[in-house]
Design a protein around this motif. Structure first.
Motif, mmCIF file in Angstrom:
data_model
loop_
_atom_site.group_PDB
_atom_site.id
_atom_site.type_symbol
_atom_site.label_atom_id
_atom_site.label_comp_id
_atom_site.label_asym_id
_atom_site.label_seq_id
_atom_site.Cartn_x
_atom_site.Cartn_y
_atom_site.Cartn_z
ATOM 1 N N ALA A 125 -38.772 35.105 -29.946
ATOM 2 C CA ALA A 125 -37.832 34.230 -30.657
ATOM 3 C C ALA A 125 -36.965 35.039 -31.599
ATOM 4 C CB ALA A 125 -38.617 33.171 -31.442
ATOM 5 N N GLU A 126 -35.926 34.402 -32.118
ATOM 6 C CA GLU A 126 -35.080 35.033 -33.127
ATOM 7 C C GLU A 126 -35.889 35.236 -34.405
ATOM 8 O OE1 GLU A 126 -31.398 33.025 -33.869
ATOM 9 O OE2 GLU A 126 -31.179 32.436 -31.764
ATOM 10 N N CYS A 177 -43.091 30.092 -40.553
ATOM 11 C CA CYS A 177 -42.139 30.887 -39.791
ATOM 12 C C CYS A 177 -42.758 32.266 -39.576
ATOM 13 C CB CYS A 177 -40.802 31.017 -40.518
ATOM 14 S SG CYS A 177 -40.903 31.927 -42.082
ATOM 15 N N LEU A 178 -42.172 33.024 -38.669
ATOM 16 C CA LEU A 178 -42.515 34.435 -38.447
ATOM 17 C C LEU A 178 -41.184 35.161 -38.341
ATOM 18 C CD1 LEU A 178 -45.403 33.848 -35.926
ATOM 19 C CD2 LEU A 178 -45.627 35.344 -37.914
ATOM 20 N N ALA A 179 -40.649 35.572 -39.496
ATOM 21 C CA ALA A 179 -39.275 36.043 -39.560
ATOM 22 C C ALA A 179 -39.194 37.413 -40.205
ATOM 23 C CB ALA A 179 -38.420 35.047 -40.342
ATOM 24 N N ASP A 224 -40.801 42.819 -35.148
ATOM 25 C CA ASP A 224 -40.411 43.402 -33.857
ATOM 26 C C ASP A 224 -41.090 42.675 -32.697
ATOM 27 O OD1 ASP A 224 -38.906 45.683 -35.010
ATOM 28 O OD2 ASP A 224 -40.872 46.324 -35.700
ATOM 29 N N THR A 225 -42.369 42.335 -32.879
ATOM 30 C CA THR A 225 -43.115 41.684 -31.800
ATOM 31 C C THR A 225 -42.697 40.228 -31.647
ATOM 32 O OG1 THR A 225 -44.987 43.159 -32.221
ATOM 33 C CG2 THR A 225 -45.422 41.199 -30.918
ATOM 34 N N GLN A 259 -37.215 28.662 -34.313
ATOM 35 C CA GLN A 259 -36.506 29.891 -34.663
ATOM 36 C C GLN A 259 -35.459 30.272 -33.618
ATOM 37 O OE1 GLN A 259 -40.319 31.868 -37.001
ATOM 38 N NE2 GLN A 259 -38.976 33.218 -35.867
ATOM 39 N N GLY A 260 -35.633 29.782 -32.390
ATOM 40 C CA GLY A 260 -34.694 30.096 -31.321
ATOM 41 C C GLY A 260 -35.357 30.905 -30.233
#
Length: 506
Positions: A225-226, A244-246, A219-220, A412-413
């Motif tokens: 980013a996406e 990544c942080l997905a 959420d944060t 990630q966008g």
């Protein structure tokens, strides 16, 4: 009588949150012929695809016509046919694993075959929310033996996709860090990942969204980013940036866990066995070989005592060891929130202040992240034990961690129009002069959720005082941010009944 296949699919714009729901008109010939009642389970077939769904019977022609089959958003996406396509509806067979579920409800021990069957049916959406709730409640607390937790973890891994990074790291560790949750503002993962990936380690960090908290890591990160990254895109991002942080949901990693979470969230259940299976299944599915696990302990944390933390630690270690995951558990201070912000936008602000080495950055968040990152870095066979914290600090202070975070955001966008902080505010003030003696994590989290977090990213609580701070009577303890007047009113009423702060004599 209308033929079953003459029903036309209609997309009903209702979000049923991880449950397939079908809508038939009460005057539909199929309802009369089959004797369907509300909450019956039906099998829907169209164009070679089939789904199980829970039936809702409606009387409003605006929702569905007598010759139409309405499908919720989840059901429509899963069936994957165009609106207007003919569909066949029939009574659904019970899930094959239902007898095993009933035995668990009765308190029996389940074997590997039983739990694999249950999770397979969960992943294939054969269980209704009522049946899912029964499973979640039946396995709450320590009602799962440690072997059952192992089988549950295995099953959750097996029904999803798995990432394999060994070709990318040439046999080196694939690392991750995770916290069991329950501490507001504890966004250390968003600092650990850029630090350890800047060191050159592979860290494919996938996180769940908030279950009972005002924000999860996903959420944060979504503020910046996406995070909803398809499987192949996630793989390419990690190859290019080391990490990544997905959100794990769109990548198909341990999909049954996301379905179970959809029931655990409204029940506010996060039992030890389910927690272990949820966390470890997603880490192993993401290809991690080494994990640092943060278990905060405090009077209003998920884990209230050192004894309970040690018991949970042993359960994690047993399952991780059986699945060849190298686990390093850290028991940390969970007596109060970490950082100042509670809610996605506020927590993202704290993270970026730490990465930018700003003087006003929350030091407790910075120091905890460095400790955790140091432990992860010590998985590197070229790093001597005890040197990890210094290496992590140098990466942060040199700006390399910030540069790495910016690279992750771009990969990630980047959000071109990030959400902003809620403009409606209310300050909660100290009732008397003194020192802040305690802060209730649960109460502050509840205030932030009532303010709208995490559904409204800019909502939350901005802490102005922490434990040990001296305050004057009437001085603000924290500020509530909301986007909508009703949300601000709910949060204000809750904080008025209990601020969550204990102020005592100096």
């Amino acid at each position: 009588m209308t033929k079953l296949q003459d029903l036309r699919v209609r997309r009903v714009g209702i979000d049923t949150w991880r449950e397939n729901v079908a809508y038939l008109h009460r005057n539909c010939a199929v309802v009369r012929a089959a004797g369907f009642q509300a909450l019956s389970k039906v099998l829907v077939k169209a164009n070679g695809a089939a789904i199980n769904a829970v039936l809702n019977v409606v009387d409003d022609d605006c929702i569905v016509q007598p010759d139409e089959l309405g499908l919720s958003e989840d059901a429509f996406a899963r069936l994957n046919v165009d609106a207007g396509h003919p569909a066949h509806v029939s009574p659904a067979e019970p899930p094959p694993s239902l007898p095993a579920l009933r035995r668990k409800i009765a308190g029996e021990r389940l074997d590997r075959k039983d739990l694999h069957a249950i999770i397979r049916d969960v992943a294939q959406a054969r269980y209704s929310k009522i049946e899912l709730a029964a499973f979640v409640v039946a396995t709450n607390g320590y009602d799962l033996e440690r072997d059952e937790v192992l089988y549950l973890t295995e099953a959750m891994i097996d029904v999803g996709r798995r990432l394999d990074w060994q070709h990318a790291v040439r046999g080196g560790p694939v690392v991750d860090k995770h916290c069991i949750g329950g501490i507001p503002g504890n966004r250390t993962s968003m600092l650990v990942v850029p630090i350890v990936t800047a060191h050159g380690m592979l860290c494919p960090k996938t996180s769940s969204r908030a279950i009972t908290s005002p924000a999860g890591t996903a959420d944060t990160m979504e503020v910046l980013a996406e995070v909803e990254l398809p499987f192949e895109r996630l793989r390419h991002i990690v190859r290019d940036t080391n990490g990544c942080l997905a959100w794990g949901g769109t990548a198909g990693l341990s999909p049954a866990d996301d379905i179970l979470i959809s029931v655990e969230r409204p029940l506010a259940i996060d039992s030890p066995g389910q927690m272990v299976a949820s966390i470890l299944s997603k880490k192993i599915a993401a290809g991690s070989t080494h994990l640092v696990l943060d278990i905060p302990v405090g009077p209003t944390a998920k884990v209230r005592s050192i004894d309970a933390a040690q018991r949970l630690r042993k359960l994690f270690e047993y399952v991780a060891g059986a699945l060849n995951l190298h686990l390093d558990v850290m028991i940390t201070d969970g007596s109060q929130p970490i950082g100042r912000g509670i809610g996605p936008v506020l927590e993202a602000r704290d993270v970026m202040q730490v990465l930018r080495n700003e003087p006003e950055a929350p030091m407790d968040l910075r120091e905890k992240a460095l400790r955790l990152a140091g432990r992860v870095i010590e998985f590197d066979p070229d790093v001597r034990g005890g040197d990890g914290w210094r290496i992590a600090r140098d990466i942060l202070e040199s700006g390399r961690a910030l540069a790495q975070m910016e690279a992750l955001i771009d990969a990630q966008g980047r959000r071109t129009s990030p959400p902003t902080l809620g403009e409606l505010t209310h300050e909660v003030c100290a009732p008397q002069a003194g020192v802040v003696r305690a802060i209730d994590n649960l109460q502050l989290a509840q205030v932030a959720r009532l303010a709208g977090a995490p559904q409204v990213p800019g909502a939350g609580v901005d802490l102005l005082c922490k434990v040990g701070d001296a305050v004057q009577a009437g001085a603000p303890l924290y500020r509530i941010h909301a986007q909508y007047p009703a949300d601000l009113g709910f949060a204000r009423d809750r904080s008025g009944r209990d601020s969550g702060y204990t102020v005592g004599a100096a």
